[in-house]
Structures are given as C-alpha cells and as structure tokens.
Design an enzyme around this catalytic site. Structure first.
Site, PDB file in Angstrom:
ATOM      1  N   ASP A 200       2.628  -9.776  -1.946  1.00  0.00           N
ATOM      2  CA  ASP A 200       2.141  -9.392  -0.620  1.00  0.00           C
ATOM      3  C   ASP A 200       3.122  -8.429   0.065  1.00  0.00           C
ATOM      4  O   ASP A 200       4.339  -8.617  -0.004  1.00  0.00           O
ATOM      5  CB  ASP A 200       2.014 -10.673   0.220  1.00  0.00           C
ATOM      6  N   GLU A 267       0.966  -5.366  -3.700  1.00  0.00           N
ATOM      7  CA  GLU A 267       0.144  -4.958  -2.566  1.00  0.00           C
ATOM      8  C   GLU A 267       1.040  -4.032  -1.758  1.00  0.00           C
ATOM      9  O   GLU A 267       1.837  -4.458  -0.933  1.00  0.00           O
ATOM     10  CB  GLU A 267      -0.286  -6.154  -1.715  1.00  0.00           C
TER      11      GLU A 267
END
Ligand code: NOJ
Length: 531
Positions: A200, A267
């Site tokens: 993330d 990401e």
C-alpha cells in the site's frame, strides 16, 4: 517466464464479499466458501485487502496490529483455512502490506502519545513542532490525500503527520525499529503461507529530509506526484531491494509457491513511466499497478498512447486494471455496460497481467450509498463534497430476487453497506443462467486468454490499427482483438484481418462491429468459447 507475468489476479474486499455468520459483514470463512467462484472465473490468484484488526477509519487501511486478524472477519485459523483452500484450488494468495501508516489505535502510536515529546516512542512516527509564534500552525503545507492538512496536533502541542486520515499516522521509515518491525511482519505472513504482497502507498514511506513545503496544487496533478517531498524518495529503493531478498530466500511452507515465485506488487501512484519503472527493477518489486490505464478516457488514440507508454521500459512487468476498491466502477466511469465490457476484452487481450476487482465480472455499476450510511473518510474530510469510494464497496449480489441477494442471512438494512434494489439481474446465480451475461463474458475471455497466451508478456502487442484511428486492433499471439470506440459501426473487412470471431462483448459479430463493442478473432479455435 514467471507465472505472475500474465496472471489474472482477483481482488477481494472481504467485508463486502460474502458473510458466513449472519452479522451482515463479509468475513474470511465467507471468502473461503466462495473461492470456487474465483476459480471458476479462471483467475490465477487472489489479492485480499486488509483483514487485520482495525478501528475502520479507512476501510481497514488503518491497522492496529499488522499480524493479527480483525474479530469481525475471523481468526488466524480462518486465514490458514483460506490459504489452504486457495492453494487446493490452484489459486495463489496475495495479502496487503500497509507500511506507510498505522491506526492511531496501534500500540506504537498510543505509546508515542503517552511518552511525550522528545521520547524514543515518538521517533516511530513523524512528530514535529508547529510553526507560528506558539506552534499553532502545522509544521509545513502538506495536504492529506483525503483533503485538509496532513498534520494534526496532539494535546501536548506537537503535531504528527498523516498523509491520509488523522487516524492514520505516518511511520518514520528512517527509524531502524520501524524497518525491523516490518521485516517481521513480512516473515510472519510468509510463514503462514502467503504467496505475495500488495504494498500500500509504496511511493510514500520516506519523506524528504527536513520535511520541506510542497507548494500549491499537491494532489491535483498526478503527473507531478513524484515531485512531492512526501513521495518517490530515493531511500524507498534500497528498502524494496531488502524486501526482495527476503521474499526470494525466506523458506516457503508446504502449499505456498517456492520463494523465487513470490510476487510483490506496488501500489505506487507515480504516473511518470520512467519513475514508476524504478519500483520494478529486477531486484525490487515484481510489479506496480498501472493506474494510467485505469484513468484513461474512452478514446482510442489516448488508450493506445497509454498502452504503448506502459511498455516503454524494456523488460518491465506490465499490469492492467479497470477497477479497484478505490475507483469508480467501469460501467459508471465509462458511461455504459457496453463500454465496460468492451474495455474488459481490450484489457484481457493485452500482454501482461490483469487485476480484476470483485463485482467487475458481474458488471456492477457504482452504487449510490445514502449519505447516512457513508463510511469513507473522504466524505467528511472533503466537507461532504466528495462521496468517496463506498459505491464500489457494497456487498456482492450472489443470488435471489432482493437484497441482501445471498450475501448474508442478516436483514438487508444491516449489511456492511446497503445494496441497491435493482440488482436481482446482476446476481452470480442469475448471470450463470444467462449466456449473454457479463459473468459469462469474463469466464469465456479468461478461458480464451489462457488458451492464447501472449508470446512475451513484457512485449507490446502488434498494432493492426493506425495510431489516430477511432478503433483499436491488436494481436496477442494468434488472437486478434478489435475495439470500436467510434460512434459508427466499423466494417471489419476493411481491416484485412484473418480469423473468425470467437468472442464479442456485444451481439455476435459478423462483418460490422457496432460502436462500443470489442471482438476477439482467432484462426480456428477448437475450444469453442464462441458466444
Ligand atoms: C490505498 C488503498 O487502496 C486505499 O483504500 C487507502 O485509503 C489508502 N491506500 C491509504 O491506506
């Protein structure tokens, strides 16, 4: 070639996938029970978004214990069962790693608050004095990605940095204790048998020394993201090299892929292709999400430019996605189910790997979530001007004529987010019966895609259409994909194609390809996926 280079990975948002215990919230046993749906679809891997303990200030991306399991989702044994079942079905399992921030309820942050300014505990995060005569102004001008300043003040006067919600304090990645703690998190999940990680906010862990001002227009021009002092810093890369060594060498338990087959996907909201390519050098991450493709408009020259740009770096591992739990669903974004279906056939014909998001295979539109039920922190942080991402996170419709459509046994007004009243034709059960459904289209496409692999998943497709044409035609090995983005029908015989149509995103195609329609052609296909 590695298996992940052309994998189809299916994203599961667990609270909205399937509920096993009737509390209205999807859970891990619910996912396990429905993994067969993902296998049947033809995916190779499952990425499951955070299922760790969380106060849910940001849908689970505010984590209070990176190696625990949220009570409403299940137990550590439920994770083991899910992993084992996935492996039994031939699916790899990718879990989310959220290293940029923790929840403000995480013991590290609670300890930091209690220990006070100047303490070692505060060094786990980014605490600073404020500006102004009495420190009443934030330490710099950074804005949170969810709106408002990226700083909040504590009772003792210090400020802490949060690039997202105030309940998500950013960690201090220059502190070796933070680095060591996350190495243990990675080891923990590898020991439990996961096959990879989705990382993330992989572009934000380090902030520029001295935390300088960012200047105006911070989150408004994504092409400038990499210039922000809180993004894309050099120190990220040695860190990802160390993680890569860990992934490549840490022993794998039975059932999991061998270390050399693990995958780590960034990401990374860095839109400059050269900058993004640095995350996926051979000794760093394996892949990075290609958000440029997701954000491209329904326009042939523009899509072609983005596709070519995605292959600009030789040897890079290319990914494609049309949806995620953060994006407006493609049916709504492109303005019609027809376009979303055509876009799917385009994506699935491209060399490289594709990420699908639960419900995409059902052609779900973005749902209207009533204001009283909105959970996304964007809503409040934007002064109630942006409704946020909940419309892509409502529970999946599995069967039946009315909400909760087999998602749960709880009453419909007690589901995680409310489902629309008109989704009966979109349930998995209804679409299984309908040969023209989006579910059947995806299943057929994934089957054909597997039968017609791209000769080199890292090499661009050969274009059969001109760069400025209002349609796209490309070759994936012996499969041809034509997409008509024009408002007029496209006579296929003008393209000089060989092969016969085996799959269409709309009506069966003969010589005219209607607007907003894609078709796949092959030279004689014994497998007969023809619709
Ligand atoms: C990206 C995640 O996909 C999103 O849902 C989340 O809000 C942010 N990162 C912050 O963790």
């Amino acid at each position: 070639m590695n298996w992940w280079q052309d994998m189809v990975c299916y994203e599961v948002y667990p609270r909205a996938f399937a509920d096993s215990d009737g509390d209205g919230v999807g859970d891990l046993p619910g996912v396990t029970a429905r993994l067969a749906h993902i296998r049947e679809l033809g995916a190779d891997a499952v990425w499951i978004t955070p299922f760790y303990p969380s106060p849910l200030a940001d849908g689970g991306y505010d984590i209070a214990d990176h190696t625990g399991v949220a009570e409403d989702l299940g137990t550590p044994e439920d994770v083991d069962r899910l992993t084992a079942r996935a492996h039994e079905l031939g699916l790899k399992l990718i879990v989310d790693l959220v290293p940029n921030h923790t929840s403000d309820r995480h013991p590290w942050f609670q300890e930091a608050l209690a220990a006070g300014p100047g303490s070692a505990e505060r060094e786990m995060y980014l605490f600073r004095d404020g500006r102004g005569a009495s420190g009443e102004l934030p330490p710099n001008d950074w804005e949170s990605a969810f709106g408002g300043p990226a700083w909040s003040r504590t009772g003792d006067g210090e400020w802490y940095c949060h690039l997202h919600a105030p309940e998500q304090p950013d960690l201090n990645w220059r502190n070796p204790k933070v680095q060591d703690a996350f190495t243990e998190v990675l080891r923990h999940w590898l020991d439990r048998g996961v096959d990879g990680f989705r990382v993330d906010v992989a572009h934000a862990l380090f902030k520029a020394e001295g935390l300088p001002d960012a200047g105006p227009g911070q989150h408004r021009d994504p092409l400038r993201n990499h210039l922000m002092p809180y993004y894309d810093q050099e120190e990220l890369h040695p860190l990802y090299r160390r993680w890569r060594v860990l992934l490549d060498t840490h022993p794998a338990p039975p059932g999991a892929v061998p270390p050399e087959d693990r995958v780590m996907v960034a990401e990374s909201a860095v839109f400059d292709p050269e900058r993004l390519a640095r995350y996926i050098r051979p000794d760093e991450m394996h892949q990075a999400f290609n958000f440029a493709f997701l954000e491209a408009p329904w326009d042939a020259p523009e899509l072609r430019r983005v596709i070519d740009g995605s292959f600009a770096v030789p040897g890079s591992a290319v990914t494609w996605l049309l949806s995620s739990h953060d994006a407006v669903r493609p049916v709504t974004r492109y303005g019609s189910p027809a376009r979303a279906r055509a876009a799917a056939l385009l994506m699935l014909a491209l060399p490289g790997s594709a990420y699908l998001y639960q419900g995409e295979e059902l052609g779900l539109p973005q749902a209207q979530v009533p204001e009283s039920r909105i959970l996304d922190p964007l809503w409040e942080r934007s002064g109630r001007t942006e409704r946020g991402r909940d419309g892509a996170r409502v529970p999946l419709p599995w069967s039946g004529e009315a909400a909760p459509y087999g998602f749960t046994t709880a009453p419909p007004d007690e589901t995680w987010l409310p489902q629309p009243d008109d989704w009966a034709p979109l349930t998995v059960a209804a679409q299984e019966q309908d040969p023209d459904s989006t579910l059947r289209l995806y299943r057929a496409a994934l089957r054909l895609r597997r039968a017609h692999p791209a000769p080199d998943p890292a090499a661009p497709p050969s274009w059969l259409s001109a760069p400025g044409a209002p349609h796209l035609a490309l070759r994936r090995g012996d499969l041809t994909c034509v997409v008509n983005l024009d408002s007029r029908p496209l006579p296929l015989d003008t393209l000089g194609l060989t092969g016969r149509p085996v799959l269409s995103s709309g009506e069966p195609v003969t010589d005219l390809l209607p607007p907003d329609t894609a078709v796949w052609l092959t030279e004689g296909d014994p497998d007969g996926a023809h619709r």
